[in-house]
Design a protein around this motif. Structure first.
Motif, short mmCIF file in Angstrom:
data_model
loop_
_atom_site.label_atom_id
_atom_site.label_comp_id
_atom_site.label_asym_id
_atom_site.label_seq_id
_atom_site.Cartn_x
_atom_site.Cartn_y
_atom_site.Cartn_z
N PHE A 1 3.95 -12.06 4.01
CA PHE A 1 2.71 -12.82 4.18
C PHE A 1 2.70 -14.03 3.28
O PHE A 1 3.13 -13.97 2.13
CB PHE A 1 1.51 -11.91 3.85
N ASN A 2 2.20 -15.15 3.78
CA ASN A 2 1.86 -16.29 2.94
C ASN A 2 0.66 -17.00 3.55
O ASN A 2 0.33 -16.82 4.72
CB ASN A 2 3.04 -17.24 2.76
N ASN A 3 -0.03 -17.75 2.72
CA ASN A 3 -1.29 -18.36 3.15
C ASN A 3 -1.11 -19.34 4.31
O ASN A 3 -2.00 -19.52 5.13
CB ASN A 3 -1.96 -19.06 1.97
N GLN A 4 0.04 -20.00 4.36
CA GLN A 4 0.27 -20.93 5.45
C GLN A 4 0.37 -20.21 6.79
O GLN A 4 0.20 -20.81 7.85
CB GLN A 4 1.56 -21.73 5.19
N TRP A 5 0.66 -18.91 6.73
CA TRP A 5 0.81 -18.13 7.96
C TRP A 5 -0.45 -17.30 8.24
O TRP A 5 -0.45 -16.44 9.10
CB TRP A 5 2.02 -17.21 7.81
N LEU A 6 -1.54 -17.57 7.53
CA LEU A 6 -2.72 -16.73 7.61
C LEU A 6 -3.33 -16.68 9.01
O LEU A 6 -3.63 -15.62 9.54
CB LEU A 6 -3.76 -17.21 6.59
N GLN B 1 -3.94 1.20 11.32
CA GLN B 1 -4.77 1.86 10.33
C GLN B 1 -4.35 1.49 8.90
O GLN B 1 -5.19 1.38 8.02
CB GLN B 1 -4.65 3.39 10.48
N LYS B 2 -3.04 1.33 8.69
CA LYS B 2 -2.53 1.03 7.35
C LYS B 2 -1.77 -0.29 7.41
O LYS B 2 -0.89 -0.47 8.25
CB LYS B 2 -1.63 2.15 6.84
N LEU B 3 -2.08 -1.17 6.49
CA LEU B 3 -1.48 -2.49 6.46
C LEU B 3 -0.89 -2.75 5.07
O LEU B 3 -1.55 -2.52 4.05
CB LEU B 3 -2.52 -3.57 6.78
N VAL B 4 0.37 -3.20 5.03
CA VAL B 4 1.02 -3.60 3.79
C VAL B 4 1.33 -5.08 3.87
O VAL B 4 2.06 -5.52 4.77
CB VAL B 4 2.31 -2.78 3.54
N LEU B 5 0.80 -5.86 2.94
CA LEU B 5 1.06 -7.29 2.87
C LEU B 5 2.00 -7.57 1.71
O LEU B 5 1.65 -7.34 0.55
CB LEU B 5 -0.24 -8.07 2.67
N ASN B 6 3.21 -8.03 2.01
CA ASN B 6 4.16 -8.42 0.99
C ASN B 6 4.02 -9.92 0.77
O ASN B 6 4.57 -10.73 1.53
CB ASN B 6 5.59 -8.06 1.42
N VAL B 7 3.29 -10.31 -0.25
CA VAL B 7 3.00 -11.72 -0.49
C VAL B 7 4.25 -12.41 -1.01
O VAL B 7 4.86 -11.97 -1.99
CB VAL B 7 1.85 -11.87 -1.50
N GLN B 8 4.66 -13.47 -0.35
CA GLN B 8 5.85 -14.22 -0.72
C GLN B 8 5.59 -15.02 -1.98
O GLN B 8 4.55 -15.68 -2.12
CB GLN B 8 6.27 -15.15 0.41
N SER B 9 6.54 -14.98 -2.91
CA SER B 9 6.36 -15.68 -4.19
C SER B 9 6.24 -17.18 -4.01
O SER B 9 5.63 -17.87 -4.82
CB SER B 9 7.54 -15.37 -5.12
N SER B 10 6.81 -17.70 -2.93
CA SER B 10 6.76 -19.14 -2.68
C SER B 10 5.45 -19.58 -2.04
O SER B 10 5.25 -20.74 -1.77
CB SER B 10 7.91 -19.54 -1.75
N SER B 11 4.55 -18.65 -1.83
CA SER B 11 3.32 -18.97 -1.08
C SER B 11 2.09 -18.90 -1.95
O SER B 11 1.00 -18.66 -1.47
CB SER B 11 3.17 -18.00 0.09
N GLU B 12 2.23 -19.08 -3.26
CA GLU B 12 1.10 -18.93 -4.15
C GLU B 12 0.17 -20.15 -4.12
O GLU B 12 -0.81 -20.20 -4.85
CB GLU B 12 1.57 -18.65 -5.57
#
Length: 583
Positions: free
Chosen positions: A438-443, A457-468
């Protein structure tokens, strides 16, 4: 003239069967005091409760404790609990004693072994506990847990799931009958164990008939001659065998004589695929075997001249021995995710349906071999990984049983084409678990994708370090205007989520009940303030869990919550490097 049948016209027996398939909470809240007939059925001795308390707010728990759990505690036959702090609270309010005299099945999800070991000990008082499932974190406590469940008087089925699956720990074998379970027949171990540990476990279960293990690896020389092993094993399932063929042959020589079903996946490049070896092992040590499901994934096999050995290998597994038993095999070649490694060979039984994942066109490589098998195991699952979100258009195969989807990588894509291509290979409405980079540009694209998976029911978001980077004001406005049509209950965020995105969490997941976050040590108070201040779109959220190495943060959090009046009634505590907040 058409006749109509009303729900009230059904017989009492059929109504009780329908009640048996409903969660006890929902059933009682819907039918209690509705009319005299339903109340009579509820009060009858035939009415039994199945409670799945995955989680709920403190208010709902207190209400249901008074109206449902306490009045019907001796009617509960199935009970499922989740979250360490909730399990502790439940058994503090309702300690295990003879009141649970009808309880037959118990599930403890996310069980804290260190703090709640006394709960396992108290289960010995239950005269009808036939089934027990425990999900826990501390792998080193396996021996203590297993020793406890072997003392349960009538237990027939046990399933132990561990989150930290790898580790070396002591597991001494049983040395006397009072340590052994004389009732346990089904055992499922979802973790990683050495072969020495498996031998020790089997010494506790002389009546075991069905064994399922996630990983078996390594081998320690131990004097197994002194052990008492189960002599009635009819089914063995091993999802990942990570030791040698000789170790497996020794294992089967001990426990395989009455074996009727064997499932095994081998992920070891040192294992030699020799059809004759398997044939001899089956003839000498598994004479009753009628179902044999093999999956091998390893190095691309070549002969002494450097030629690919695929056709010769398949011919070896197509002799009269295999054909008479109707055990057929196919193969395919897969590219490794790491591009500097050679492609792999997968040889598998065509009847196999239990693989943990399946590959899409990203990984299949049909250019390595002149002989191509049809892909038989199209219904494998439940998990499918897709790297860089690449799904080719008009992909020729379908995977209808996939329920868990992993989308990794951060390639830019056309979201409409991606959803269309994806919907041709899997059933999007079947997806209940989504793990996504996940990254904010792809929101906005993420929201559009999630709207096509209403049953996640269950969601895991792996936030990309380059997307801060923060979301632009225009993008945030557009996101707020989007309709979020999802049923996500549990959200896990891995990585640093920008605070501007935190403001949207309750809007994005209106049914969310529990939020778990990591990597927030420096912004935890700000994160929680924003989360609790923006709950206007979400009345379901009732728990928050964050990775926290110590409990120093608890007092500042309490001060912030109380001073700003964010919550009226709540519990907060620190457990196993996690900060747990429940309200």
């Amino acid at each position: 003239m058409l006749s109509t049948t009303h729900f009230e016209d059904l017989s009492n027996e059929l109504l009780l069967d329908i009640f048996d398939h409903l969660d006890g909470y929902h059933m009682l809240e819907a039918f209690s005091n509705l009319n005299n007939r339903f109340q009579y059925l509820i009060n009858s001795s035939y009415f039994l409760l199945k409670l799945n308390i995955s989680f709920m707010s403190q208010t709902n728990f207190n209400k249901r404790s008074i109206n449902i759990i306490r009045p019907y505690i001796n009617r509960i036959i199935s009970l499922q609990l989740s979250k360490p702090f909730f399990i502790k609270n439940f058994f503090t309010s309702f300690p295990i004693d003879t009141s649970f005299n009808r309880l037959e099945s118990l599930v403890l999800n996310d069980f804290n072994v260190n703090d709640e070991l006394s709960i396992l000990i108290s289960l010995r008082q239950l005269p009808r506990l036939f089934s027990l499932k425990i999900y826990f974190h501390d792998c080193n406590k396996l021996y203590i847990i297993f020793q406890s469940i072997c003392r349960l008087p009538v237990l027939k089925y046990a399933k132990l799931l561990r989150s930290n699956r790898y580790g070396t720990y002591s597991f001494p074998p049983a040395t006397s009958d009072d340590q052994r379970s004389m009732t346990l027949e089904y055992l499922v171990l979802d973790g990683s164990d050495t072969l020495a540990t498996i031998y020790s476990i089997l010494s506790y279960t002389p009546q075991l008939r069905h064994l399922s293990v996630e990983h078996i690896w390594g081998y320690n020389n131990i004097p197994i001659e002194q052990f008492i092993f189960p002599c009635n094993l009819t089914s063995i399932s091993i999802r990942y065998w990570l030791s040698s063929f000789n170790d497996f042959a020794s294992f089967i020589a001990i426990v395989g004589f009455k074996l009727e079903l064997l499932r095994i996946s081998i992920f070891d490049q040192t294992v030699v695929l020799d059809a004759y070896q398997w044939q001899q092992l089956i003839l000498h040590h598994m004479p009753r075997l009628h179902t044999f499901l093999l999956y091998y994934h390893g190095a691309l096999i070549k002969d002494i001249n450097g030629n690919k050995h695929c056709r010769t290998l398949l011919d070896q597994f197509s002799s009269r021995f295999w054909i008479e038993r109707r055990w057929f095999f196919a193969h395919r070649h897969c590219n490794c995710i790491s591009h500097n490694r050679p492609p792999n060979l997968a040889l598998y039984s065509t009847q196999i349906r239990w693989l943990n994942f399946c590959e899409t066109g990203d990984f299949l490589n049909n250019t390595l071999c002149s002989y191509q098998d049809p892909i038989f195991n199209l219904s494998v699952g439940p998990r499918m990984p897709i790297h860089n979100r690449k799904v080719v258009a008009n992909f020729p195969f379908k995977f209808p049983r996939v329920t868990e989807l992993e989308l990794t990588g951060n390639d830019r894509i056309n979201i409409n084409s991606f959803i269309d291509n994806l919907s041709h290979i899997i059933i999007l409405t079947n997806i209940t678990y989504l793990n996504i980079s996940f990254n904010n540009q792809w929101l906005n694209c993420f929201i559009k994708l999630l709207n096509h998976m209403p049953n996640v029911q269950k969601l895991v978001l792996n936030v990309q370090s380059s997307s801060e980077m923060e979301i632009s004001s225009d993008q945030q406005t557009n996101t707020v205007d989007l309709v979020c049509n999802n049923n996500v209950r549990n959200v896990k965020i891995i990585g640093q989520l920008p605070l501007v995105t935190v403001q949207l969490i309750n809007k994005l997941f209106p049914q969310m009940e529990c939020l778990w976050i990591s990597n927030t040590k420096t912004v935890l108070i700000s994160f929680l303030r924003i989360l609790l201040s923006n709950r206007i779109h979400n009345s379901h959220l009732s728990s928050f869990i964050a990775i926290s190495g110590d409990d120093i943060i608890i007092e500042p959090l309490k001060t912030m919550i109380d001073n700003e009046k964010l919550l009226d009634n709540y519990n907060i505590e620190h457990r196993n490097c996690e900060l747990c907040l429940w309200w």
